[in-house]
Design a protein around this motif. Structure first.
Motif, PDB file in Angstrom:
ATOM      1  N   HIS A  10      42.228  35.356  34.128  1.00 33.26           N
ATOM      2  CA  HIS A  10      42.548  36.515  34.951  1.00 33.26           C
ATOM      3  C   HIS A  10      41.260  37.273  35.242  1.00 33.26           C
ATOM      4  O   HIS A  10      40.372  37.338  34.385  1.00 33.26           O
ATOM      5  N   ILE A  11      41.215  37.862  36.423  1.00 35.47           N
ATOM      6  CA  ILE A  11      40.139  38.794  36.756  1.00 35.47           C
ATOM      7  C   ILE A  11      40.757  39.952  37.493  1.00 35.47           C
ATOM      8  O   ILE A  11      41.583  39.762  38.396  1.00 35.47           O
ATOM      9  N   ALA A  87      45.930  36.884  44.351  1.00 37.80           N
ATOM     10  CA  ALA A  87      46.484  35.533  44.410  1.00 37.80           C
ATOM     11  C   ALA A  87      45.876  34.734  43.259  1.00 37.80           C
ATOM     12  O   ALA A  87      45.106  35.263  42.457  1.00 37.80           O
ATOM     13  N   GLU A  88      46.195  33.462  43.214  1.00 38.21           N
ATOM     14  CA  GLU A  88      45.547  32.582  42.255  1.00 38.21           C
ATOM     15  C   GLU A  88      44.593  31.661  43.009  1.00 38.21           C
ATOM     16  O   GLU A  88      44.915  31.174  44.102  1.00 38.21           O
ATOM     17  N   TYR A  89      43.456  31.438  42.419  1.00 35.75           N
ATOM     18  CA  TYR A  89      42.389  30.675  43.065  1.00 35.75           C
ATOM     19  C   TYR A  89      42.075  29.444  42.232  1.00 35.75           C
ATOM     20  O   TYR A  89      41.894  29.525  41.009  1.00 35.75           O
ATOM     21  N   PHE A  90      42.016  28.315  42.929  1.00 34.43           N
ATOM     22  CA  PHE A  90      41.764  27.048  42.254  1.00 34.43           C
ATOM     23  C   PHE A  90      40.503  26.395  42.808  1.00 34.43           C
ATOM     24  O   PHE A  90      40.319  26.301  44.031  1.00 34.43           O
ATOM     25  N   CYS A  91      39.689  25.934  41.888  1.00 25.87           N
ATOM     26  CA  CYS A  91      38.534  25.125  42.224  1.00 25.87           C
ATOM     27  C   CYS A  91      38.923  23.659  42.034  1.00 25.87           C
ATOM     28  O   CYS A  91      39.631  23.316  41.077  1.00 25.87           O
ATOM     29  N   ALA A  92      38.488  22.802  42.935  1.00 26.60           N
ATOM     30  CA  ALA A  92      38.804  21.379  42.833  1.00 26.60           C
ATOM     31  C   ALA A  92      37.574  20.568  43.209  1.00 26.60           C
ATOM     32  O   ALA A  92      36.768  20.985  44.030  1.00 26.60           O
ATOM     33  N   VAL A  93      37.494  19.401  42.614  1.00 23.32           N
ATOM     34  CA  VAL A  93      36.321  18.564  42.781  1.00 23.32           C
ATOM     35  C   VAL A  93      36.755  17.127  43.051  1.00 23.32           C
ATOM     36  O   VAL A  93      37.643  16.620  42.365  1.00 23.32           O
ATOM     37  N   THR A 107      42.315  30.767  38.472  1.00 23.02           N
ATOM     38  CA  THR A 107      42.003  32.142  38.091  1.00 23.02           C
ATOM     39  C   THR A 107      42.899  33.070  38.884  1.00 23.02           C
ATOM     40  O   THR A 107      42.927  33.004  40.119  1.00 23.02           O
ATOM     41  N   LYS A 108      43.621  33.903  38.171  1.00 24.80           N
ATOM     42  CA  LYS A 108      44.506  34.854  38.832  1.00 24.80           C
ATOM     43  C   LYS A 108      43.731  36.136  39.118  1.00 24.80           C
ATOM     44  O   LYS A 108      43.177  36.745  38.197  1.00 24.80           O
ATOM     45  N   LEU A 109      43.692  36.503  40.377  1.00 23.16           N
ATOM     46  CA  LEU A 109      42.968  37.711  40.800  1.00 23.16           C
ATOM     47  C   LEU A 109      43.948  38.854  40.963  1.00 23.16           C
ATOM     48  O   LEU A 109      44.909  38.766  41.728  1.00 23.16           O
TER      49      LEU A 109
END
Lengths: 113, 114
Positions: A10-11, A87-93, A107-109
């Motif tokens: 969370h942030i 919102a929630e933010y996702f990093c993907a690779v 990460t939930k903002l």
């Protein structure tokens, strides 16, 4: 093993403040990198992507991300957040592994008024 | 332009009942197709992916199955739902002929098993 880490679950930031969400990956080469956003009850929307070239990538909704090879990082930034960014933010690779993307845990903002 | 449709948006089913979720993609051919699940407060779990008609790869053993009867149609099924099948199910596609293409997601199905 290949992995993606988003260290912040969370942030919380105040509206109008700047934002940086962290993403680190573990991979021997340079992968393709993505950031997605998910509003509650919705699908994921692509914010931006890095393939090659300029390490500072501009995306939609005023977001940008910087690829740092030496740190294996792809952090997402926004100079001034709006309440609608909650919102929630996702990093993907994409590490070229079997047609899949490797995802961070998200990460939930949270935006403070 | 390409679009992805996923339905239904919400579903409430009793334990032991069957399940069928459908996803279709328009405006492209031979896409790679994916089913993901999100449990409450959790990240994305890849369930199945398909690189062509009739070709299904399963990522985790479970109570679910997937089928791809047509090029742009991807179906998630279960013969008997369990409580643990509750979650948010997302369908996604990406081009099969371009390295590093992003995934494009549907709007998801909220499944509640009671």
């Amino acid at each position: 093993a290949q992995s993606v880490t988003q260290p912040d679950i969370h942030i919380t930031v105040s509206e109008g403040a700047s934002l940086e969400l962290r993403c680190n990956y573990s991979y021997g080469a340079t992968p393709y990198l993505f950031w997605y956003v998910q509003s509650p009850g919705q699908g994921l929307q692509l914010l931006l992507k890095y393939f090659s070239g300029d390490t500072l990538v501009q995306g939609i909704k005023g977001f940008e991300a910087e690829f740092k090879r030496s740190q294996s990082s792809f952090n997402l930034r926004k100079p001034s957040v709006h309440w609608s960014d909650a919102a929630e933010y996702f990093c993907a690779v994409d590490m070229d592994s079997n047609y899949q993307l490797i995802w961070g845990a998200g990460t939930k903002l949270i935006i403070k008024p | 332009s390409q679009t992805i449709h996923q339905w239904p948006a919400t579903l409430v089913q009793p334990v032991g009942s069957p399940l069928s979720l459908e996803c279709t993609v328009e405006g492209t051919s031979n896409p790679n197709l994916y089913w993901y699940r999100q449990a409450a407060g959790r990240g994305l779990q890849l369930l199945f992916y398909s690189v062509g008609i009739g070709q299904i790869s399963s990522e985790v053993p479970q109570n679910l199955s997937a089928s791809r009867p047509q090029d742009r149609q991807f179906i998630l099924s279960s013969k008997k739902l369990l409580l643990s099948d509750s979650g948010f199910y997302l369908c996604a596609w990406r081009p099969s002929d371009r390295d590093g293409s992003p995934l494009h997601f549907g709007n998801g199905t909220r499944l509640t098993v009671t």
